[in-house]
Scaffold this active site. Structure first.
Site, short mmCIF file in Angstrom:
data_model
loop_
_atom_site.label_atom_id
_atom_site.label_comp_id
_atom_site.label_asym_id
_atom_site.label_seq_id
_atom_site.Cartn_x
_atom_site.Cartn_y
_atom_site.Cartn_z
N HIS A 181 39.73 -16.22 72.21
CA HIS A 181 38.67 -15.68 71.36
C HIS A 181 37.47 -16.62 71.32
CE1 HIS A 181 41.75 -12.88 70.18
NE2 HIS A 181 40.96 -12.27 69.31
N HIS A 222 45.98 -19.90 65.88
CA HIS A 222 45.92 -21.03 66.80
C HIS A 222 46.00 -22.32 66.00
CE1 HIS A 222 45.01 -19.48 70.86
NE2 HIS A 222 44.38 -18.50 70.24
N ASP A 226 43.54 -26.06 69.71
CA ASP A 226 43.11 -24.95 70.57
C ASP A 226 41.63 -24.64 70.36
OD1 ASP A 226 45.82 -24.83 71.10
OD2 ASP A 226 46.19 -23.26 69.64
#
Length: 231
Positions: A181, A222, A226
């Site tokens: 994302h 996450h 990340d």
């Protein structure tokens, strides 16, 4: 007012036709690059689904972001996805604005060639990292006790290549380092920062990227690492 609209309509139509002819010419020259980038989005999805078979749930790792950012909870996890959808759709619409508006000249086909090239480069690195090290997923459906946390061996190759749609798309685990994302959000924001004209929208785009980062951590989708690596 109706007279003004009627007068402007032919100009708008000529503008659209002119842009379409230019974009078709550019598309004919660059369609292979665009197609390769689009196909790789699917291959990235296959890789992300494949790593789910290797995922082993375990205790959630200690994470500084989890200490600093309050947890949204499973019932509000949609908030980060909603913001991502806004960023994604806004960027797509902006790339097609030359068909209608007179502003700084960009070419839609060329913009998407560059965007897809950056996405592919980032996704190759992402695939290498999440296959190199599998971490226990912090997301709710990836934790110990969830029936979605582990996948049984695939019964056929079609289960892998078809991504076990739609469950394989919505409930993936193991593809953590680093956030997909954030790859999309940052590439989109960086592209607008380079080619956009509104200073306010550039700053607002970066603000949305920061908020998106915080919401992903708050949703426990996450780990903080990340997000940091994606930036």
């Amino acid at each position: 007012m109706p007279v003004h609209v009627a007068r402007e309509a032919p100009k708008l139509w000529r503008k659209i036709c002119s842009e379409v002819s230019v974009e078709i010419a550019l598309l004919s020259e660059n369609w292979k690059h665009l197609l390769a980038g689009i196909v790789f989005q699917y291959l990235h999805g296959v890789a992300a689904h494949g790593v789910h078979y290797l995922h082993r749930p375990g205790p959630t790792l200690q994470d500084v972001g989890f200490f600093l950012v309050p947890e949204l909870g499973q019932e509000r996890a949609y908030i980060s996805e909603s913001l991502f959808s806004v960023i994604f759709c806004s960027f797509v619409l902006w790339t097609f604005h030359p068909f209608v508006f007179q502003s700084k000249k960009i070419y839609t086909a060329l913009i998407w060639c560059r965007v897809l090239a950056y996405l592919v480069a980032c996704q190759i690195l992402r695939i290498l990292t999440f296959y190199s090290t599998q971490l226990p997923g912090p997301n709710y459906h990836c934790r110990e006790g969830s029936r979605l946390a582990r996948l049984p061996p695939p019964e056929s190759v079609f289960e892998v290549v078809l991504l076990n749609f739609p469950r394989g798309i919505l409930y993936g685990c193991g593809d953590l380092i680093f956030s997909s994302h954030m790859i999309f959000s940052l590439v989109f924001v960086r592209t607008y920062h380079k080619y956009g004209v509104s200073r306010f929208m550039k700053l607002f785009g970066w603000l949305l990227a920061v908020v998106q980062s915080i919401l992903i951590i708050a949703s426990r989708k996450h780990y903080t690492v990340d997000i940091v690596v994606a930036w």
